[in-house]
Motif scaffolding. Structure first.
Motif, PDB file in Angstrom:
ATOM      1  N   GLY A 164       3.866   0.539   0.631  1.00 35.10           N
ATOM      2  CA  GLY A 164       2.956   0.795  -0.479  1.00 35.10           C
ATOM      3  C   GLY A 164       3.559   1.741  -1.490  1.00 35.10           C
ATOM      4  N   ARG A 165       4.251   2.756  -1.000  1.00 35.73           N
ATOM      5  CA  ARG A 165       4.882   3.722  -1.896  1.00 35.73           C
ATOM      6  C   ARG A 165       5.993   3.081  -2.716  1.00 35.73           C
ATOM      7  N   LEU A 166       6.722   2.136  -2.106  1.00 37.25           N
ATOM      8  CA  LEU A 166       7.848   1.496  -2.786  1.00 37.25           C
ATOM      9  C   LEU A 166       7.429   0.329  -3.674  1.00 37.25           C
ATOM     10  N   GLY A 167       6.220  -0.224  -3.434  1.00 34.42           N
ATOM     11  CA  GLY A 167       5.767  -1.374  -4.212  1.00 34.42           C
ATOM     12  C   GLY A 167       6.051  -2.712  -3.569  1.00 34.42           C
ATOM     13  N   ARG A 227      -4.350  -0.874   1.809  1.00 32.69           N
ATOM     14  CA  ARG A 227      -5.230  -0.852   0.640  1.00 32.69           C
ATOM     15  C   ARG A 227      -4.765   0.187  -0.379  1.00 32.69           C
ATOM     16  N   GLU A 228      -4.412   1.362   0.094  1.00 33.65           N
ATOM     17  CA  GLU A 228      -3.988   2.431  -0.814  1.00 33.65           C
ATOM     18  C   GLU A 228      -2.693   2.081  -1.527  1.00 33.65           C
ATOM     19  N   ALA A 282      -6.219  -8.591   9.852  1.00 34.54           N
ATOM     20  CA  ALA A 282      -6.692  -7.280   9.416  1.00 34.54           C
ATOM     21  C   ALA A 282      -6.857  -7.213   7.907  1.00 34.54           C
ATOM     22  N   ASP A 283      -6.095  -8.019   7.194  1.00 37.72           N
ATOM     23  CA  ASP A 283      -6.212  -8.073   5.743  1.00 37.72           C
ATOM     24  C   ASP A 283      -6.362  -9.531   5.300  1.00 37.72           C
TER      25      ASP A 283
END
Length: 711
Positions: free
Chosen positions: A94-97, A127-128, A200-201
């Motif tokens: 998520g941090r890296l995209g 999600r974040e 889960a998603d």
């Protein structure tokens, strides 16, 4: 690192330009070494980055210490680590995209409270960071068309995997391998295979809907263990139908075990699999019972379109082996599909074409007729006759020894006016592959053939709602019979009129009741849904003294069988004129598929006979009439053995009215009329007993009131 933002979910899922494998092993014997091996063996042309902080190389390739050390942001990351490190990896993605992550690890929602807590953290991390997840417990994602075999499933080690246009999505990872190997044996290939894992998603429905724009996907095959995220499946159903891409489904659960029992008979009749059946049918999916039919059915679905009624469909059988054809006829009959004999005009046309056959249910060319021109002429005549919805050819020994005879002729009829399919009696895989590639749906066993044909003929356009009311069942309250009847009356269902008497006033008012004897006397309590079981009903009471005696008997019986239940009083109703048949019409909001309406033979033996049918609610009159035709015990409504005909139209109207609770009363959790008496033709129906359960929402109306209606 730079990331392009013009990629779709399907692009990142099936056509990534670059992938990273976190936890890739250097040991070729380990599961975590498989994805890299499979990608290389399949010739995947995108960039592949093995990530392993403990090694400089993995399987002879450079290993990267972490995702942020990579020269680019990968489109898809497969995480092969254990559960806790997997959560950390998703957070890093998520941090890296990174847009897409697939997770192999288990240990999440399936492992009780601790696993649920872990899954909640996984979902929050995704999600974040704006990451879409496949899994957990996913054996991977594959696209054989591009060599993108990002999977840990050992079945993909095989060479020469065929490509096709069927997209497979499964809640079981091992089944992906089973379908792949079975398909290869049959010469059937796939456009993609995805193990969705714990969802889960990304749910199986959302994932499939995202791939509908892929021109290389022509149909879908789903393996379902449960119907979680059924609203996503419903949305996919409508989108797939609009795109003209049919869906075959194999769903586990063909057992007699019901879902968690509720307070009504309807809850027992509406078992988990019955609900699944109704839901899948309303989605327009073709549900099959044979695993092999799951991969053999899609070509037939694509050729047939949505027929909608297997019982009225017209199947014509032509063969060179009478015995083999009889086997197929038998298998079709057990699934409610009837074979239609050709007309005399069609038989004459065959005679004129030089292939005379004896009048029969099947067109038997016999072994002597296994000649190219004769077979082609006979099949074409049947296709052009307009008498059949499907022509099914049962091929004899020539399927194996001389495919250039009958088989080649069948293949040449692939584009005829009426769809043609084939079953080869001998084991003739080369023949089946030849037919498949020519566009003729072909089957290896009579069971899978009949299964696929029945499922295809029963498929219709989707009617399931994309969303549905979800009243809170916990804390829902049961209405007593008076209030239940009033609610159903408001829906347009006639009920028997009655008067409520308090227990302390029976002797005083019994002689002045505004009723005509004989009457029925019933215990009145919201806490006594099945009054007959507790001795709470006395029928045929002839006079006022009988009412007093009936109340005494009821109070004593209820005290003995359900001592903790307090009665609100008793309900006195005039005895209704006997109808032609008693039915049960029920409604409930299923936690998995939403509102359903149930029709069954009525009375106290309803659950014993298990003669019922179900639809998603609401239904229209045509669907209600179809339901009536499916309950065997209701055949007497049509004048069985000279008896009176019942008011079928009124029964259908009552079914429609109850089903519309889904729209008119979304607070209703459950409702039932048992029995609903169907009177003679033109005389309507009347509910003799009623039970309704509603989501708690303040005080209910007083039970000490009269119930109006007609008897």
């Amino acid at each position: 690192m730079l990331q392009q933002l013009d990629r779709t979910l399907a692009d990142n899922l099936l056509r990534p330009r670059s992938v990273a494998i976190v936890g890739a092993s250097d040991d070729r014997t380990k599961t975590t070494a498989r994805p890299l091996q499979f990608l290389r063996a399949a010739g995947f042309e995108g960039a592949v980055y093995p990530v392993n902080p403990s090694r400089d190389t993995v399987l002879g390739e450079r290993a990267w210490p972490s995702l942020d050390a990579l020269p680019e942001v990968p489109d898809h990351v497969y995480v092969l680590t254990n559960a806790e490190p997997a959560i950390a990896t998703v957070r890093e993605c998520g941090r890296l995209g990174v847009p897409m992550v697939t997770i192999l690890a288990s240990g999440f929602g399936e492992e009780g409270h601790e696993g649920e807590e872990r899954q909640a953290r996984l979902q929050a991390a995704a999600r974040e960071g704006g990451v879409r997840l496949v899994g957990p417990s996913s054996l991977g994602v594959t696209n054989p068309r591009t060599g993108m075999l990002l999977t840990a499933n050992a079945a993909f080690a095989e060479e020469g995997l065929p490509e096709g246009d069927v997209f497979v999505a499964s809640q079981s990872g091992s089944v992906i391998g089973a379908l792949l190997s079975r398909g290869k044996t049959r010469g059937l290939g796939f456009a993609g295979l995805v193990s969705v894992g714990g969802e889960a998603d990304l749910s199986i429905g959302e994932l499939c809907e995202a791939t509908l724009d892929d021109p290389g996907i022509g149909s879908y095959a789903l393996f379902l263990e449960s119907l979680q995220h059924s609203t996503d499946l419903a949305s996919f159903a409508h989108a797939a139908h609009a795109a003209g891409k049919p869906v075959a489904v194999y769903k586990l659960g063909r057992s007699e075990e019901a879902a968690a029992l509720s307070v009504s008979h309807t809850g027992a009749l509406a078992g988990a699999d019955a609900e699944s059946d109704a839901f899948l049918a309303a989605c327009g999916f073709a549900r099959v019972d044979h695993l092999e039919a799951l991969i053999e059915a899609p070509p037939l679905l694509a050729r047939l379109g949505a027929v909608g009624n297997r019982s009225t469909a017209r199947v014509g059988i032509i063969t060179t082996t009478g015995g083999g054809a009889a086997v197929v006829v038998d298998q079709l009959a057990t699934r409610g599909v009837s074979v239609v004999a050709p007309s005399s005009a069609t038989l004459q046309a065959m005679t004129d074409a030089g292939c005379p056959v004896a009048p029969s249910l099947i067109v038997d060319l016999t072994l002597a007729g296994a000649k190219h021109e004769l077979v082609r002429s006979a099949v074409s005549i049947m296709q052009d006759s307009g008498e059949f919805d499907l022509v099914l050819f049962v091929i004899g020994s020539s399927a194996r020894s001389n495919p250039e005879l009958a088989v080649r002729a069948i293949a040449e009829c692939a584009d005829g006016a009426t769809p043609v399919a084939a079953f080869a009696l001998p084991d003739a895989l080369a023949t089946l592959e030849l037919l498949h590639h020519s566009g003729v749906p072909a089957f290896r066993t009579p069971e899978a053939c009949a299964d696929a044909v029945a499922a295809a003929l029963g498929r219709r356009a989707p009617t399931v709602a994309r969303t549905w009311p979800t009243p809170e069942a916990d804390g829902a309250v049961v209405l007593n019979e008076v209030d239940s009847g009033r609610l159903l009356q408001e829906q347009g269902v006639p009920v028997v009129p009655g008067v409520v008497i308090g227990l302390d006033e029976v002797a005083q008012v019994a002689g002045s009741l505004p009723v005509t004897f004989p009457v029925a006397v019933k215990a009145l309590s919201a806490n006594l849904p099945h009054k007959s079981d507790a001795g709470g009903v006395v029928l045929g009471v002839a006079d006022a003294d009988g009412v007093v005696a009936a109340v005494d008997a009821i109070v004593a019986a209820v005290r003995e069988h359900a001592g903790e239940v307090e009665l609100d009083g008793v309900l006195v109703q005039e005895m209704a004129t006997p109808g032609v048949v008693d039915t049960l019409v029920g409604y409930r909001v299923s936690p998995s598929v939403g509102p359903v309406v149930v029709l069954a033979a009525g009375g106290v033996l309803t659950e014993l006979y298990k003669d019922s049918t179900m639809r998603l609610a609401p239904v229209d009159e045509a669907e209600a009439l179809a339901m009536i035709g499916e309950v065997r015990a209701l055949g007497q409504l049509h004048g069985f053995r000279g008896g009176p005909r019942g008011d079928v139209e009124a029964l259908a109207a009552a079914i429609v009215a109850v089903s519309r609770l889904a729209v008119d009363r979304p607070d209703v959790v459950e409702a039932e009329m048992n029995p609903l008496s169907v009177r003679t033709e033109g005389q309507g129906v009347v509910a003799l007993d009623a039970l309704v359960r509603v989501a708690a929402q303040g005080e209910q109306s007083s039970p000490s009131s009269s119930l109006s209606g007609t008897s």
